[in-house]
Write an enzyme that holds these catalytic residues in place. Structure first.
Site, PDB file in Angstrom:
ATOM      1  CG  ASP A   1      -2.278   0.596   0.987  1.00  0.00           C
ATOM      2  OD1 ASP A   1      -2.324   1.840   0.927  1.00  0.00           O
ATOM      3  OD2 ASP A   1      -3.282  -0.122   0.864  1.00  0.00           O
TER       4      ASP A   1
ATOM      5  CB  SER B   1      -9.314   0.771   0.345  1.00  0.00           C
ATOM      6  OG  SER B   1      -8.624   1.038  -0.838  1.00  0.00           O
TER       7      SER B   1
ATOM      8  CG  HIS C   1      -5.109   4.017   1.197  1.00  0.00           C
ATOM      9  ND1 HIS C   1      -4.682   2.741   0.909  1.00  0.00           N
ATOM     10  CD2 HIS C   1      -6.387   4.102   0.739  1.00  0.00           C
ATOM     11  CE1 HIS C   1      -5.662   2.070   0.304  1.00  0.00           C
ATOM     12  NE2 HIS C   1      -6.712   2.886   0.186  1.00  0.00           N
TER      13      HIS C   1
END
Length: 475
Positions: free
Chosen positions: A158, A412, A208
């Site tokens: 990621d 996600s 994220h």
């Protein structure tokens, strides 16, 4: 227990028989008649003034070979990165050089190093897997301790992970944190890929990956366990590519999982990114991402993908590689068991067969399962504190915890939930193969009768039944 074991054995046997007798509709993926050149690369070359970023896959079982490196050099390709386990190189090459490469019998495919996107939407909370942790029978089967994914290595492929967060503490819970570096324009020769390891915080511009890591296995240390992740006992390995991401970055994460599998007992890699321009396409066995995930499958590593956030329309799963028959692709649901509107869908009746490494596989244009992806509370980067889910944070999170947690929604968030469940399954039964893991997830999922399989896959993931089935298959 014996009956369940017999049932899963029958299903696995039937699956293997099917893949043997179904006729192939494609050529062997690793042995095309001539090199496959990506249409996106061809289109890009029409207007390119100088060299373009390309990903070259060679015919090799063990990384890029010296003669293949020599081929690049003889064509005047002098800038790029080569991988060690995967037969892949990222290069800067002109149209003429790519045309010549495509004529070589050593090359499988050449693809554009396309830009990708992380797949989070607006902010939001999560359902837990408390029943697994509190079930006394499971505790006894697990040697007296709750099932937490203990010892199972999970790679977070990621934007990075903030290991300064106590829930994801670097050096103990986050056992390794890697800063990926695949900027082809920053190299001045053809070099093996290198990694910057032991970086406490690799998520300095996005947040994220830190949120994703917390969902997989945050310890809940900063909330008294309230916002614990799915598998708090797992060994987390961060592979960070930063806020911007391209195909070669993600392949670097797959390569790292292969080269460090034994060191960290890596069994799962979770990926919450995709390519909306690759939606509605057929599975492509020559795509370098598919070549990479197949090798992970062969090595016993389960690859988990997010389905994408382009719903509710059909044909919106963001990447042909999410349709690979050996990966687990996850749609997003809400806490009431419904499918989120934003969750990407496949297409009814779309699929086919392909022969890869001598085996015939069936692929379908649909997710594998659905899991929580709406209103998810998880770890935020400590500094600087981004706004992320500021509006929903005030609604869902107690003020004392807002500096450490935030809310987000998207597939996600759904993918790492399933990655955590797989870690629980593998602690319960370390001998499970990726195909067994996928089958158990599908067979134990809760049906979603208001939706078709091309929208939700087998249904809503059921962690308790999945872990129970994993224990039962040990008999």
């Amino acid at each position: 227990m014996k009956l369940k074991t017999a049932f899963f054995s029958f299903i696995l046997m039937a699956s293997m028989i099917y893949t043997t007798i179904v006729p192939a509709t494609n050529t062997k993926a690793n042995e095309p008649a001539k090199a496959v050149v990506d249409s996106a690369l061809t289109h890009n070359l029409l207007t390119a003034i100088g060299p373009v970023e390309a990903i070259v896959t060679f015919k090799s079982k063990e990384g890029v070979q010296p003669e293949q490196l020599k081929l690049l050099e003889n064509l005047g390709i002098t800038k790029g990165l080569t991988l060690n386990e995967l037969p892949i190189a990222g290069v800067l090459a002109t149209k003429s050089q790519i045309d010549q490469l495509a004529q070589s019998d050593q090359v499988v495919s050449i693809y554009l190093n396309k830009k990708l996107q992380y797949e989070n939407a607006e902010a939001t909370d999560i359902t837990g897997v408390d029943q697994v942790r509190t079930d006394d029978a499971m505790r006894k089967l697990n040697g007296g301790l709750p099932v937490t994914g203990k010892g199972i290595g999970v790679v977070i492929n990621d934007s990075g992970v903030d290991g300064t967060h106590k829930d994801l503490e670097y050096g103990s819970h986050l056992v390794q944190n890697v800063l990926g570096a695949t900027n082809l324009h920053a190299v001045d020769s053809l070099l093996p890929i290198t990694y910057i390891e032991n970086v406490p915080n690799t998520d300095t511009s996005s947040g994220h990956g830190t949120h994703v890591a917390g969902i997989v296995g945050g310890t809940g240390a900063m909330s008294g366990g309230k916002y614990e992740g799915v598998a708090p006992g797992a060994n987390l390995i961060g592979y960070g590519s930063g806020a911007a991401i391209a195909m070669l970055d993600t392949i670097g994460g797959f390569e790292y999982a292969l080269t460090h599998q034994q060191q960290y007992n890596i069994r799962v890699i979770t990926n919450s990114w995709g390519d909306t321009s690759d939606a509605g396409t057929d599975f492509d066995p020559y795509n370098p991402i598919n070549i990479a995930t197949k090798k992970l499958y062969d090595r016993g590593i389960v690859t988990v993908f997010s389905a994408g956030n382009s719903g509710p329309d059909a044909k919106t799963i963001s990447g042909n590689y999410k349709k690979a028959p050996w990966v687990v692709t996850v749609a997003a649901g809400d806490k009431s068991g419904k499918l989120a509107d934003f969750s990407s869908r496949g297409e009814e009746g779309r699929g086919g067969t392909v022969t890869v490494d001598g085996q015939t596989w069936k692929w379908d244009d649909q997710p594998t399962v659905t899991s929580p992806g709406v209103d998810i509370i998880s770890t935020r980067v400590i500094s600087p504190i981004p706004l992320l889910g500021a509006t929903d944070d005030a609604q869902y999170i107690e003020p004392a915890y807002i500096p450490y947690y935030t809310t987000m929604s998207g597939t996600s968030m759904a993918a790492p939930h399933v990655a955590g469940i797989i870690a629980l399954m593998l602690e319960a039964n370390p001998l499970l193969s990726p195909s067994e893991v996928k089958l158990i997830l599908e067979q134990t999922a809760t049906a979603m009768p208001d939706y078709a399989a091309w929208e939700v896959g087998a249904g809503y993931v059921n962690a308790y039944k999945a872990v129970d089935a994993a224990f039962n298959l040990k008999d």
